[in-house]
Enzyme design. Structure first.
Site, PDB file in Angstrom:
ATOM      1  CD  GLU A   1      -2.195  -7.225   3.110  1.00  0.00           C
ATOM      2  OE1 GLU A   1      -1.897  -6.090   2.687  1.00  0.00           O
ATOM      3  OE2 GLU A   1      -2.621  -7.435   4.257  1.00  0.00           O
TER       4      GLU A   1
ATOM      5  N   GLY B   1       0.540  -4.773   0.815  1.00  0.00           N
ATOM      6  CA  GLY B   1      -0.718  -4.803   0.055  1.00  0.00           C
ATOM      7  C   GLY B   1      -0.576  -5.469  -1.311  1.00  0.00           C
TER       8      GLY B   1
ATOM      9  CD  GLU C   1       2.011  -5.253   5.706  1.00  0.00           C
ATOM     10  OE1 GLU C   1       2.828  -6.187   5.858  1.00  0.00           O
ATOM     11  OE2 GLU C   1       1.221  -5.181   4.742  1.00  0.00           O
TER      12      GLU C   1
ATOM     13  CB  ALA D   1      -0.879  -0.019   1.237  1.00  0.00           C
TER      14      ALA D   1
HETATM   15  N1  COA Z   1       4.597   3.191  -0.852  1.00  0.00           N
HETATM   16  C1  COA Z   1       4.988   4.367  -1.412  1.00  0.00           C
HETATM   17  N2  COA Z   1       6.075   4.483  -2.174  1.00  0.00           N
HETATM   18  C2  COA Z   1       6.816   3.384  -2.383  1.00  0.00           C
HETATM   19  C3  COA Z   1       6.488   2.150  -1.822  1.00  0.00           C
HETATM   20  C4  COA Z   1       5.324   2.069  -1.026  1.00  0.00           C
HETATM   21  N3  COA Z   1       4.909   0.923  -0.478  1.00  0.00           N
HETATM   22  N4  COA Z   1       7.422   1.244  -2.184  1.00  0.00           N
HETATM   23  C5  COA Z   1       8.290   1.897  -2.957  1.00  0.00           C
HETATM   24  N5  COA Z   1       7.941   3.194  -3.076  1.00  0.00           N
HETATM   25  C6  COA Z   1       8.624   4.244  -3.829  1.00  0.00           C
HETATM   26  C7  COA Z   1       9.880   4.733  -3.110  1.00  0.00           C
HETATM   27  O1  COA Z   1       9.554   5.676  -2.117  1.00  0.00           O
HETATM   28  C8  COA Z   1      10.655   5.323  -4.268  1.00  0.00           C
HETATM   29  O2  COA Z   1      10.103   6.584  -4.557  1.00  0.00           O
HETATM   30  P1  COA Z   1      11.103   7.865  -4.791  1.00  0.00           P
HETATM   31  O3  COA Z   1      11.868   7.505  -6.027  1.00  0.00           O
HETATM   32  O4  COA Z   1      10.152   9.002  -4.984  1.00  0.00           O
HETATM   33  O5  COA Z   1      11.957   7.948  -3.584  1.00  0.00           O
HETATM   34  C9  COA Z   1      10.311   4.424  -5.425  1.00  0.00           C
HETATM   35  O6  COA Z   1       9.120   3.741  -5.050  1.00  0.00           O
HETATM   36  C10 COA Z   1      11.387   3.382  -5.696  1.00  0.00           C
HETATM   37  O7  COA Z   1      11.627   2.680  -4.495  1.00  0.00           O
HETATM   38  P2  COA Z   1      13.082   2.528  -3.835  1.00  0.00           P
HETATM   39  O8  COA Z   1      12.899   2.299  -2.375  1.00  0.00           O
HETATM   40  O9  COA Z   1      13.956   3.653  -4.231  1.00  0.00           O
HETATM   41  O10 COA Z   1      13.598   1.191  -4.562  1.00  0.00           O
HETATM   42  P3  COA Z   1      14.652   0.156  -3.996  1.00  0.00           P
HETATM   43  O11 COA Z   1      14.976  -0.735  -5.136  1.00  0.00           O
HETATM   44  O12 COA Z   1      15.769   0.840  -3.329  1.00  0.00           O
HETATM   45  O13 COA Z   1      13.866  -0.680  -2.869  1.00  0.00           O
HETATM   46  C11 COA Z   1      11.974  -1.865  -1.914  1.00  0.00           C
HETATM   47  C12 COA Z   1      12.768  -1.488  -3.202  1.00  0.00           C
HETATM   48  C13 COA Z   1      10.729  -2.590  -2.363  1.00  0.00           C
HETATM   49  C14 COA Z   1      12.849  -2.777  -1.054  1.00  0.00           C
HETATM   50  C15 COA Z   1      11.618  -0.590  -1.143  1.00  0.00           C
HETATM   51  O14 COA Z   1      11.023   0.347  -2.024  1.00  0.00           O
HETATM   52  C16 COA Z   1      10.656  -0.800  -0.019  1.00  0.00           C
HETATM   53  O15 COA Z   1      11.043  -1.324   1.023  1.00  0.00           O
HETATM   54  N6  COA Z   1       9.379  -0.378  -0.185  1.00  0.00           N
HETATM   55  C17 COA Z   1       8.366  -0.447   0.843  1.00  0.00           C
HETATM   56  C18 COA Z   1       7.858  -1.842   0.994  1.00  0.00           C
HETATM   57  C19 COA Z   1       6.857  -1.939   2.124  1.00  0.00           C
HETATM   58  O16 COA Z   1       7.162  -1.732   3.279  1.00  0.00           O
HETATM   59  N7  COA Z   1       5.617  -2.264   1.757  1.00  0.00           N
HETATM   60  C20 COA Z   1       4.577  -2.459   2.701  1.00  0.00           C
HETATM   61  C21 COA Z   1       3.780  -1.248   2.884  1.00  0.00           C
HETATM   62  S1  COA Z   1       2.456  -1.564   4.014  1.00  0.00           S
END
Ligand code: COA
Length: 257
Positions: free
Chosen positions: A112, A109, A132, A64
């Site tokens: 999910e 999400g 989460e 999400a």
């Molecule tokens: N919500 C909002 N934005 C998200 C996102 C999320 N769940 N997951 C990734 N993004 C965004 C990042 O903020 C980034 O945006 P920016 O370029 O404006 O900074 C963009 O997507 C690329 O992500 P980034 O983190 O730079 O890529 P990465 O390859 O370094 O890492 C992940 C990839 C998936 C490991 C990392 O993005 C992450 O941990 N995301 C969150 C996952 C999460 O906790 N999901 C559960 C939410 S309840």
């Protein structure tokens, strides 16, 4: 409709979550579009099967949208969770068969969403997790409920309590995904899997889905009674006559799909 793309052909609808710059994270705009697309599909008898995937090679959906959750109060968080549940429940209850083709990160999400589908295929590069608790929250779109029904409570608790990602091999080992393919083979092979399902009577497949989905939510006695009713219902269909006659006549059945 730019964040959720839809293509249909030969009874198959392909939905693409299309916001690769944020790894297809599910913001409210995307969820709203997804709900509309799914509601339309639910009324379209020509569509028998739905494949959901993410745009690009990096992510199915990375959760999400964390930015949208930042300032929610408990009441707003309840609505946030309820809306996700509504959309995913509609997906789960579609009479069409659903396959999540997981092309990269399926986190929070995003995972999910895949759990609400009937089947899950994955690329070798896919990663799965419910992170989460690392954000101080719990899964809120069905993760604490559907994951354990698919992989069992022990694996579900491990994934949820550690918040760690697992790779496609591990996801296959614990039964979280049905098939693992090379990245460039994911969609072609998922379409072949879809064709295999579509070669059967889709009225029977859809009724079997209804029986499985009902049964997982109630005790065995009620579930078996329901199965009996579903089985009996098949005997009012043309597909049953065709399927059984074709077997006896040693020919391929022509189902009314
Ligand atoms: N919500 C909002 N934005 C998200 C996102 C999320 N769940 N997951 C990734 N993004 C965004 C990042 O903020 C980034 O945006 P920016 O370029 O404006 O900074 C963009 O997507 C690329 O992500 P980034 O983190 O730079 O890529 P990465 O390859 O370094 O890492 C992940 C990839 C998936 C490991 C990392 O993005 C992450 O941990 N995301 C969150 C996952 C999460 O906790 N999901 C559960 C939410 S309840």
């Amino acid at each position: 409709m730019s964040f959720v793309l839809l293509q249909t052909a030969n009874g198959i609808a392909e939905i693409v979550i299309n916001k690769p710059e944020t790894l297809n994270a599910l913001n409210s705009l995307i969820l709203n579009e997804l709900e509309k697309v799914i509601n339309n599909i639910s009324k379209d008898d020509d569509i028998k099967l739905v494949i959901i995937t993410g745009q690009g090679s990096k992510s199915f959906a990375a959760g999400a949208d964390i930015n949208e959750m930042k300032d929610l109060n408990p009441q707003q968080a309840r609505e946030f969770s309820r809306f996700g549940h509504t959309v995913f429940k509609t997906i789960e209850n579609l009479q069409q068969i659903t396959i999540a083709a997981i092309n990269g990160y399926a986190l929070g999400g995003g995972l999910e969403l895949a759990l609400a589908c009937d089947l899950r295929t994955a690329s070798k590069t896919a990663k799965f997790g419910l992170p989460e608790v690392s954000l101080g929250i719990t899964p809120g779109y069905g993760g604490t409920q559907r994951l354990q029904r698919i992989v069992g409570m022990s694996h579900a608790k491990e994934m949820i309590f550690t918040g760690e990602m697992i790779d496609a091999n591990e996801a296959y080992r614990i039964g979280l995904v049905n098939k693992v393919y090379e990245q460039d083979e994911l969609l072609p092979c998922t379409r072949l899997l879809a064709q295999k399902i579509l070669s059967n009577s889709m009225s029977a497949v859809s009724l079997a889905k209804a029986s499985i989905n009902y049964g997982i939510q109630c005790g065995l006695d009620s579930a078996c009674q329901y199965e009996t009713e579903i089985f009996s219902l098949c005997f009012s269909t043309r597909d049953r006559i065709e399927g059984i006659n074709a077997f006896i006549e040693k020919r391929k059945p022509q189902f009314g799909n």
